[in-house]
Motif scaffolding. Sequence first.
Motif, PDB file in Angstrom:
ATOM      1  N   LEU A   1       0.833  -1.207   0.000  1.00  0.00           N
ATOM      2  CA  LEU A   1       0.000   0.000   0.000  1.00  0.00           C
ATOM      3  C   LEU A   1       0.866   1.255   0.000  1.00  0.00           C
ATOM      4  O   LEU A   1       0.613   2.195  -0.762  1.00  0.00           O
TER       5      LEU A   1
ATOM      6  N   THR B   1      -0.441   3.846  -9.932  1.00  0.00           N
ATOM      7  CA  THR B   1      -1.005   3.701  -8.585  1.00  0.00           C
ATOM      8  C   THR B   1      -2.300   2.908  -8.624  1.00  0.00           C
ATOM      9  O   THR B   1      -2.528   2.020  -7.791  1.00  0.00           O
TER      10      THR B   1
ATOM     11  N   LEU C   1      -3.081  -0.610  -6.771  1.00  0.00           N
ATOM     12  CA  LEU C   1      -4.180  -0.761  -5.817  1.00  0.00           C
ATOM     13  C   LEU C   1      -5.162  -1.831  -6.271  1.00  0.00           C
ATOM     14  O   LEU C   1      -5.721  -2.561  -5.443  1.00  0.00           O
TER      15      LEU C   1
ATOM     16  N   ALA D   1      -6.903  -0.108   1.605  1.00  0.00           N
ATOM     17  CA  ALA D   1      -6.593  -0.222   0.182  1.00  0.00           C
ATOM     18  C   ALA D   1      -7.771   0.280  -0.652  1.00  0.00           C
ATOM     19  O   ALA D   1      -7.586   0.983  -1.654  1.00  0.00           O
TER      20      ALA D   1
ATOM     21  N   GLN E   1      -7.970   4.187  -0.299  1.00  0.00           N
ATOM     22  CA  GLN E   1      -7.002   4.894  -1.136  1.00  0.00           C
ATOM     23  C   GLN E   1      -7.389   4.824  -2.613  1.00  0.00           C
ATOM     24  O   GLN E   1      -7.194   5.786  -3.358  1.00  0.00           O
ATOM     25  N   ARG E   2      -7.966   3.717  -3.021  1.00  0.00           N
ATOM     26  CA  ARG E   2      -8.422   3.638  -4.412  1.00  0.00           C
ATOM     27  C   ARG E   2      -9.622   4.557  -4.629  1.00  0.00           C
ATOM     28  O   ARG E   2      -9.768   5.175  -5.689  1.00  0.00           O
TER      29      ARG E   2
END
Length: 232
Positions: A115, A127, A131, A144, A147-148
């Motif tokens: 991550l 990125t 992910l 995860a 963040q996506r």
Amino acid sequence: MSAPLLVEFYLKLPQPQIGDDPDLLQAGMRESMNAFRDAVGAKYTEGTLQRLLTSSETSIRRAAALATGLIGTMRSNPHLSGVLRDTDTLVRKFAVESLWEIWFRGGTPDQNGQLQQAIRLPDIAQTLAALDDLVRTAPDFAEAYNQRATLYFRRGEYARSVADCETTLRLNPYHYGAASGMGQSYLRMNRPRAALRAFRQALEINPSIENLRDTIRGLETALDDAAREGGE
């Protein structure tokens, strides 16, 4: 283990002063925080820190909130979330910072490393691919997905961002960041009622997000005005 020892460790941390050199201060804080983490880890268990979060002594709660972020796991998630309503501003601040620390450590050590590597990639497409790979191999790693979701929001893919925020909250119901992010996506999708529900959820989890109060009031006013105009 006596709580005053924890406070003793905490009071050894440098206290920033006006005029301090930022670079020197940051370096000193990093070394001091490492020493604080090592000292706490040698003397305290995570369970003890969780209990100290509800101490009647403010200094103990501050030290415990800070320490839990350094050595705690997702098992401390509900305990830290509980002190987001603490009467002390610094306790709440440390709780917020510690929650993000443990959320980013919510997977296995290898997944946590993946991550960190993913979000540091300079290219958005890289990125996103990293992910995507991570959520496939770690379907229960809430951060995860969060963040996506943030990445999807930046790309203007708001429906996908909402979906990942929903997954984040299913896996981690204390993730006020995902709730707030979902509200922002709904606003971009021109769905104010859904946005209002999401913002209210975020504020319910973390009442210290003061800027959301104005956003919520603004949405409530706009929706009330629209309802009155529709009824005329």
